[in-house]
Write a protein that holds these residues in place. Structure first.
Motif, PDB file in Angstrom:
ATOM      1  N   UNK A   1       2.884   5.103  19.694  1.00 28.17           N
ATOM      2  CA  UNK A   1       3.116   6.404  19.071  1.00 28.17           C
ATOM      3  C   UNK A   1       4.327   6.355  18.147  1.00 28.17           C
ATOM      4  N   UNK A   2       5.405   5.706  18.586  1.00 24.09           N
ATOM      5  CA  UNK A   2       6.615   5.597  17.766  1.00 24.09           C
ATOM      6  C   UNK A   2       6.358   4.769  16.516  1.00 24.09           C
ATOM      7  N   UNK A   3       5.614   3.666  16.661  1.00 25.48           N
ATOM      8  CA  UNK A   3       5.299   2.816  15.510  1.00 25.48           C
ATOM      9  C   UNK A   3       4.480   3.586  14.482  1.00 25.48           C
ATOM     10  N   UNK A   4       3.479   4.324  14.950  1.00 22.90           N
ATOM     11  CA  UNK A   4       2.643   5.122  14.046  1.00 22.90           C
ATOM     12  C   UNK A   4       3.476   6.153  13.304  1.00 22.90           C
ATOM     13  N   UNK A   5       4.378   6.817  14.016  1.00 15.87           N
ATOM     14  CA  UNK A   5       5.242   7.829  13.394  1.00 15.87           C
ATOM     15  C   UNK A   5       6.143   7.203  12.340  1.00 15.87           C
ATOM     16  N   UNK A   6       6.725   6.038  12.660  1.00 16.68           N
ATOM     17  CA  UNK A   6       7.593   5.356  11.705  1.00 16.68           C
ATOM     18  C   UNK A   6       6.819   4.969  10.443  1.00 16.68           C
ATOM     19  N   UNK A   7       5.610   4.439  10.591  1.00 12.46           N
ATOM     20  CA  UNK A   7       4.786   4.040   9.444  1.00 12.46           C
ATOM     21  C   UNK A   7       4.487   5.227   8.530  1.00 12.46           C
ATOM     22  N   UNK A   8       4.106   6.340   9.126  1.00  8.11           N
ATOM     23  CA  UNK A   8       3.791   7.536   8.339  1.00  8.11           C
ATOM     24  C   UNK A   8       4.994   8.009   7.543  1.00  8.11           C
ATOM     25  N   UNK A   9       6.160   7.969   8.149  1.00  6.88           N
ATOM     26  CA  UNK A   9       7.351   8.468   7.472  1.00  6.88           C
ATOM     27  C   UNK A   9       7.908   7.468   6.457  1.00  6.88           C
ATOM     28  N   UNK A  10       7.690   6.178   6.688  1.00  8.66           N
ATOM     29  CA  UNK A  10       8.084   5.184   5.689  1.00  8.66           C
ATOM     30  C   UNK A  10       7.291   5.383   4.396  1.00  8.66           C
ATOM     31  N   UNK A  11       6.027   5.739   4.533  1.00  8.07           N
ATOM     32  CA  UNK A  11       5.204   6.015   3.354  1.00  8.07           C
ATOM     33  C   UNK A  11       5.726   7.234   2.601  1.00  8.07           C
ATOM     34  N   UNK A  12       6.173   8.247   3.340  1.00  5.36           N
ATOM     35  CA  UNK A  12       6.764   9.426   2.694  1.00  5.36           C
ATOM     36  C   UNK A  12       8.058   9.051   1.984  1.00  5.36           C
ATOM     37  N   UNK A  13       8.867   8.200   2.637  1.00  5.61           N
ATOM     38  CA  UNK A  13      10.110   7.744   2.005  1.00  5.61           C
ATOM     39  C   UNK A  13       9.824   7.042   0.688  1.00  5.61           C
ATOM     40  N   UNK A  14       8.770   6.257   0.653  1.00  4.96           N
ATOM     41  CA  UNK A  14       8.410   5.546  -0.573  1.00  4.96           C
ATOM     42  C   UNK A  14       8.135   6.512  -1.717  1.00  4.96           C
ATOM     43  N   UNK A  15       7.631   7.704  -1.394  1.00  2.00           N
ATOM     44  CA  UNK A  15       7.329   8.682  -2.450  1.00  2.00           C
ATOM     45  C   UNK A  15       8.585   9.152  -3.178  1.00  2.00           C
ATOM     46  N   UNK A  16       9.745   8.966  -2.566  1.00  2.00           N
ATOM     47  CA  UNK A  16      10.995   9.345  -3.214  1.00  2.00           C
ATOM     48  C   UNK A  16      11.505   8.316  -4.197  1.00  2.00           C
ATOM     49  N   UNK A  17      10.880   7.144  -4.227  1.00  2.00           N
ATOM     50  CA  UNK A  17      11.277   6.080  -5.154  1.00  2.00           C
ATOM     51  C   UNK A  17      10.565   6.250  -6.491  1.00  2.00           C
ATOM     52  N   UNK A  18      11.321   6.218  -7.567  1.00  3.89           N
ATOM     53  CA  UNK A  18      10.723   6.328  -8.900  1.00  3.89           C
ATOM     54  C   UNK A  18      10.097   5.001  -9.306  1.00  3.89           C
ATOM     55  N   UNK A  19       8.905   5.082  -9.874  1.00  4.70           N
ATOM     56  CA  UNK A  19       8.178   3.892 -10.322  1.00  4.70           C
ATOM     57  C   UNK A  19       9.015   3.106 -11.322  1.00  4.70           C
ATOM     58  N   UNK A  20       9.161   1.794 -11.067  1.00  6.75           N
ATOM     59  CA  UNK A  20       9.861   0.929 -12.002  1.00  6.75           C
ATOM     60  C   UNK A  20      11.368   0.904 -11.866  1.00  6.75           C
TER      61      UNK A  20
END
Length: 236
Positions: free
Chosen positions: A125-144
């Protein structure tokens, strides 16, 4: 008369990523400091004196005044020593940096740490939660962009990007997958860009030593959990 020299001391532990982020901030600012390595199994009187509630590292002492918690320490360093700023000057961008750093600590790093202490379904459960939120964190990174705030290393990079190395350690120790190369390419590129900065790279602990330390630590945790489960005093 020459100005009185400021006294800066960092109480830390070599394998702590939170201590590493403070060391990165001090390094980028070019601040001289004394370092005290802490034995977390036998905590020093100095640590207990300055962090009596949590008894954790890092602790930064500035002219005898203690600062606790890595995010607060990094921001204090940035506000106290104005050169080489870590937080953006624009108020909106500053708020955004604080948001992402807090999000990463609470929603990404938090579950990763919990997974290390868990077994079975709770760990999954913790691993799944971390994966989901890491993907959200990636959305804050600007392309390039090389770093979180653009082309200059800043607050979020210092506070969070060590997570790339520690996530791989957790993956190997627990035999799980946290960061998917195909699903999170920008996140992986960002982790690499930060830890390859020469000034920051030289502060990184040796990967093999870090892995061996965490393997030993994990074995102790699992043994303790198994003893607890088998104890006749354990409740339903």
């Amino acid at each position: 008369m020459a100005p009185e020299k400021e006294l800066v001391k960092l109480i830390g532990f070599w394998a702590s990523p939170f201590v590493l982020s403070v060391r990165w901030a001090l390094k980028l600012k070019g601040i001289e400091y004394e370092y005290q390595e802490e034995n977390l199994l036998k905590k020093s009187p100095l640590l207990l004196q300055y962090n009596p509630v949590y008894k954790k590292v890092p602790v930064l002492l500035h002219n005898g005044k203690p600062l606790l918690e890595s995010l607060f320490i990094i921001e204090y360093i940035d506000e106290t020593w104005k050169h080489n700023p870590l937080l953006p000057q624009d108020p909106f961008e500053r708020a955004k940096s604080r948001f992402w750093a807090k999000f990463a600590h609470e929603k990404c790093i938090g579950p990763m740490i919990k997974a290390f202490f868990k077994i079975g379904e709770e760990q999954e459960k913790c691993v799944k939660e971390a994966c989901e939120h890491l993907k959200i964190l990636e959305s804050g990174l600007e392309e390039g962009k090389r770093f979180f705030g653009g082309e200059t290393i800043g607050f979020v990079d210092i506070a969070v990007a060590w997570m790339g190395c520690w996530a791989r350690i957790v993956e190997e120790v627990l035999n799980v997958k946290l960061i998917d190369e195909e699903k999170m390419p920008r996140l992986i590129a960002w982790f690499k860009n930060v830890v390859e900065v020469p000034m920051l790279k030289e502060c990184m602990p040796p990967t093999q030593k870090l892995l061996e330390h965490n393997i030993r630590f994990r074995k102790l945790l699992v043994a303790a959990a198994e003893r607890h489960q088998s104890s006749p005093l354990t409740g339903p």
